[in-house]
Motif scaffolding. Structure first.
Motif: not given
Length: 62
Positions: A20-21, A30-31, A35-36, A39-42
């Protein structure tokens, strides 16, 4: 850019939420996961931020 493939096991409820997101953000599941994770790793300081874009060229003054 090359990509590493690997199997990922997640609960059906989490997959449905990601689906849904991803649709809301016009991405594939997959994308969205990539992406998530990026972002979390950064945010955790585990991945370098992307390089800053080059400034636009300036025009010489006449």
């Amino acid at each position: 850019m090359s990509r590493k493939n690997f199997p990922l096991r997640i609960s059906p409820d989490l997959y449905a939420a990601l689906e849904r997101w991803a649709a809301d953000d016009l991405r594939s599941v997959n994308a969205q996961i990539e992406y998530l994770l990026t972002r979390a790793a950064r945010e955790a300081g585990r991945l370098k931020p992307p390089p800053a874009p080059a400034p636009p060229p300036t025009e010489p003054e006449s």
